[in-house]
Enzyme design. Structure first.
Site, mmCIF file in Angstrom:
data_model
loop_
_atom_site.group_PDB
_atom_site.id
_atom_site.type_symbol
_atom_site.label_atom_id
_atom_site.label_comp_id
_atom_site.label_asym_id
_atom_site.label_seq_id
_atom_site.Cartn_x
_atom_site.Cartn_y
_atom_site.Cartn_z
ATOM 1 N N ASN A 1 0.857 -1.196 0.000
ATOM 2 C CA ASN A 1 0.000 0.000 0.000
ATOM 3 C C ASN A 1 0.887 1.238 0.000
ATOM 4 O O ASN A 1 2.110 1.129 -0.030
ATOM 5 C CB ASN A 1 -0.950 -0.023 1.202
ATOM 6 N N ALA B 1 1.509 1.258 11.602
ATOM 7 C CA ALA B 1 1.861 0.595 10.334
ATOM 8 C C ALA B 1 0.604 0.239 9.550
ATOM 9 O O ALA B 1 -0.436 -0.084 10.124
ATOM 10 C CB ALA B 1 2.665 -0.673 10.622
ATOM 11 N N ASP C 1 -3.252 -6.660 4.674
ATOM 12 C CA ASP C 1 -4.180 -7.574 5.336
ATOM 13 C C ASP C 1 -4.037 -9.012 4.851
ATOM 14 O O ASP C 1 -4.372 -9.947 5.560
ATOM 15 C CB ASP C 1 -5.626 -7.094 5.127
ATOM 16 N N LYS D 1 9.961 -16.083 -10.629
ATOM 17 C CA LYS D 1 9.060 -15.082 -11.221
ATOM 18 C C LYS D 1 7.966 -15.802 -12.019
ATOM 19 O O LYS D 1 8.277 -16.655 -12.866
ATOM 20 C CB LYS D 1 9.885 -14.166 -12.137
ATOM 21 N N ILE E 1 -1.326 -7.943 14.124
ATOM 22 C CA ILE E 1 -0.294 -7.717 15.161
ATOM 23 C C ILE E 1 -0.883 -6.955 16.357
ATOM 24 O O ILE E 1 -0.667 -7.314 17.514
ATOM 25 C CB ILE E 1 0.907 -6.949 14.558
ATOM 26 N N PHE F 1 -4.244 2.611 15.055
ATOM 27 C CA PHE F 1 -4.665 3.612 14.068
ATOM 28 C C PHE F 1 -5.783 2.994 13.235
ATOM 29 O O PHE F 1 -5.830 1.772 13.072
ATOM 30 C CB PHE F 1 -3.501 3.987 13.146
ATOM 31 N N LYS G 1 -13.247 -0.783 15.365
ATOM 32 C CA LYS G 1 -11.886 -1.351 15.473
ATOM 33 C C LYS G 1 -11.375 -1.248 16.903
ATOM 34 O O LYS G 1 -10.707 -2.155 17.403
ATOM 35 C CB LYS G 1 -10.928 -0.612 14.534
ATOM 36 N N LYS H 1 -10.433 -4.751 18.368
ATOM 37 C CA LYS H 1 -9.000 -5.018 18.537
ATOM 38 C C LYS H 1 -8.544 -4.809 19.979
ATOM 39 O O LYS H 1 -7.356 -4.898 20.268
ATOM 40 C CB LYS H 1 -8.190 -4.147 17.586
HETATM 41 O O1 PMT Z 1 2.827 5.993 6.627
HETATM 42 P P1 PMT Z 1 2.189 7.301 6.222
HETATM 43 O O2 PMT Z 1 2.330 7.576 4.735
HETATM 44 O O3 PMT Z 1 2.668 8.454 7.074
HETATM 45 O O4 PMT Z 1 0.616 7.173 6.466
HETATM 46 C C1 PMT Z 1 0.134 7.069 7.753
HETATM 47 C C2 PMT Z 1 -1.019 6.038 7.844
HETATM 48 C C3 PMT Z 1 -2.213 6.555 7.078
HETATM 49 C C4 PMT Z 1 -0.572 4.699 7.289
HETATM 50 C C5 PMT Z 1 -1.326 5.872 9.388
HETATM 51 O O5 PMT Z 1 -1.722 7.109 9.905
HETATM 52 C C6 PMT Z 1 -2.421 4.848 9.614
HETATM 53 O O6 PMT Z 1 -3.592 5.101 9.532
HETATM 54 N N1 PMT Z 1 -2.004 3.598 9.930
HETATM 55 C C7 PMT Z 1 -2.890 2.429 10.051
HETATM 56 C C8 PMT Z 1 -3.220 1.928 8.687
HETATM 57 C C9 PMT Z 1 -4.061 0.684 8.697
HETATM 58 O O7 PMT Z 1 -3.611 -0.297 8.197
HETATM 59 O O8 PMT Z 1 -5.183 0.792 9.322
HETATM 60 P P2 PMT Z 1 -6.223 -0.461 9.500
HETATM 61 O O9 PMT Z 1 -7.494 0.200 9.767
HETATM 62 O O10 PMT Z 1 -6.175 -1.388 8.342
HETATM 63 O O11 PMT Z 1 -5.670 -1.227 10.748
HETATM 64 C C10 PMT Z 1 -6.088 -0.917 12.076
HETATM 65 C C11 PMT Z 1 -4.960 -1.096 13.047
HETATM 66 O O12 PMT Z 1 -4.547 -2.460 13.093
HETATM 67 C C12 PMT Z 1 -3.717 -0.302 12.738
HETATM 68 O O13 PMT Z 1 -3.204 0.152 13.963
HETATM 69 C C13 PMT Z 1 -2.776 -1.323 12.114
HETATM 70 O O14 PMT Z 1 -1.410 -1.010 12.341
HETATM 71 C C14 PMT Z 1 -3.172 -2.593 12.863
HETATM 72 N N2 PMT Z 1 -2.968 -3.813 12.085
HETATM 73 C C15 PMT Z 1 -3.701 -4.057 10.971
HETATM 74 C C16 PMT Z 1 -3.552 -5.255 10.292
HETATM 75 C C17 PMT Z 1 -2.618 -6.203 10.758
HETATM 76 N N3 PMT Z 1 -2.434 -7.340 10.137
HETATM 77 N N4 PMT Z 1 -1.894 -5.932 11.862
HETATM 78 C C18 PMT Z 1 -2.038 -4.773 12.533
HETATM 79 O O15 PMT Z 1 -1.347 -4.531 13.522
#
Ligand code: PMT
Length: 401
Positions: free
Chosen positions: A211, A275, A279, A289, A306, A324, A338, A342
């Protein structure tokens, strides 16, 4: 805090009538056993002498000029790294304006610009200068950069006028710095973890799913935590960004690697998950390849979450888990879902549907939702990611202390 023994204070004295008060300020800091170095700007030397500062501080006084002698003994970067805290006293309207524009034309402004430590400004100026729109705007910008202000206060001024702009008393400055350093000492005992950036999930040896995350928001959070004394680990997916040596940077590529690095970094007191973890990952990643075909069907499976793992980890759950939520619609509603699902303590929602914020941009706008008070969401309006990080970390420090 008993006294300021082993605390390194860098004073930057600027040219203003209140500069004489910096002498008493330095005397008080020395009485507390602080280790002091001082930079005198060119105009400050019209008000106080290097000799008087050296006698009171028992420390090196730097001219505000780049000199071979200064740069060989301790260059401006080393000087900014040496300090635990930098105090600009008095911070004149001219200095405030220079710092606001990111000037590095002399030693004082270069040290401030290069610093990764907390900078305190102690403003002192005539009431009209203080009230001028340009000063107000400059200070607003500096506060957003993370600079802290001590004072000013209302009173009779050296110029004969009365009003706001009088420099704080030396004891107030001392007390403010002592309580700040006290919090830093407490934070130093705590460990913080930040995840940042994207992950790459390989399809074959050369292609991956990912992404647009740049890592900027997470890197800024790690910098702000480290600046407040936290022993900080940053686990980052692929990113071009660099970080200070004080931060323990662990570079990873895939979600699995990020998960492993996170597990190995526990226990921590605070964990922030910024991060953008992919997904999904391939069920069977191809080692070679894949040859071009008209249709390519990929079999994907969910990556481990995570954040979910850490926030439900019974024995090693951090005291504060912050997630986030990157959303394109129903921001608040989806973020709160979330937050609950979570099991994090706070979730920080950002809108990633607009080009000027969220992914890649230097800017963001976020809303913090709290698990223990869902109605009490707090918005941090559109601004630089560094400023957003400062505000979030301010809230964390207030919360844990
Ligand atoms: O990196 P930048 O360009 O500065 O952009 C910042 C950002 C937009 C990436 C950041 O501010 C942000 O929103 N990060 C979370 C992005 C995200 O994947 O959100 P989500 O809604 O899909 O996931 C929710 C939370 O679960 C997040 O805290 C994510 O880190 C965590 N997660 C998600 C999936 C996974 N397999 N493991 C996780 O830990």
């Amino acid at each position: 805090m008993q006294n300021l023994k082993n605390k390194k204070i860098l004073f930057i004295i600027c040219g203003g009538i209140s500069a004489y008060k910096s002498l008493e300020t330095i005397r008080l800091f020395k009485k507390e056993n602080a280790d002091i170095k001082t930079i005198l700007t060119k105009s400050a030397k019209e008000f106080v002498t290097p000799l008087s500062i050296a006698s009171l501080s028992q420390g090196r006084v730097y001219d505000d000029l780049f000199s071979i002698e200064n740069e060989t003994e301790m260059d401006h970067i080393a000087l900014s790294r040496w300090a635990d805290v930098i105090i600009v006293v008095p911070a004149t309207a001219n200095t405030i304006s220079k710092l606001c524009s990111g000037s590095s034309e002399d030693l004082a402004s270069s040290v401030v610009l290069a610093s990764n430590k907390q900078i305190f400004l102690v403003p002192a100026m005539n009431v009209r200068m203080w009230e001028h729109k340009s000063t107000k705007e400059n200070l607003k910008k500096l506060k957003n950069f993370g600079y802290k202000l001590i004072g000013p206060k209302i009173g009779d001024m050296a110029c004969g006028e009365y009003g706001m702009g009088k420099m704080s008393d030396p004891t107030e400055i001392l007390n403010e710095i002592k309580s700040f350093l006290n919090i830093i000492s407490i934070n130093k005992k705590m460990r913080a973890l930040v995840t940042a950036g994207p992950t790459h999930e390989y399809i074959d040896s050369v292609r991956y799913i990912s992404n647009k995350s740049s890592g900027k928001q997470g890197f800024e959070l790690a910098k702000s935590l480290s600046k407040r004394g936290f022993n900080t680990t940053l686990i980052s997916g692929p990113s071009n960004l660099e970080i200070d040596k004080e931060i323990n940077l662990i570079k990873v590529e895939t979600a699995e690697e990020m998960f492993k690095a996170t597990q190995e970094s526990l226990p921590v007191d605070i964990a922030i998950f910024s991060a953008a973890v992919a997904d999904f990952k391939m069920i069977n990643k191809k080692n070679d390849k894949i040859k071009k075909k008209n249709i390519l069907n990929l079999s994907l499976e969910k990556n481990i979450d995570i954040l979910n793992y850490v926030s439900n980890h019974n024995s090693m759950r951090p005291n504060l888990v912050v997630g986030f939520a990157a959303e394109t619609k129903n921001l608040d509603k989806n973020a709160q879902i979330k937050l609950i699902n979570k099991n994090c303590d706070w979730i920080i929602a950002n809108d990633v549907s607009k080009k000027d914020r969220g992914f890649e941009s230097d800017y963001n706008e976020v809303t913090i939702h709290y698990k223990n008070n869902l109605k009490n969401k707090e918005k941090i309006s559109f601004r630089k990611k560094s400023e957003i990080a400062e505000e979030i970390v301010d809230k964390i420090v207030t919360h844990i202390n």
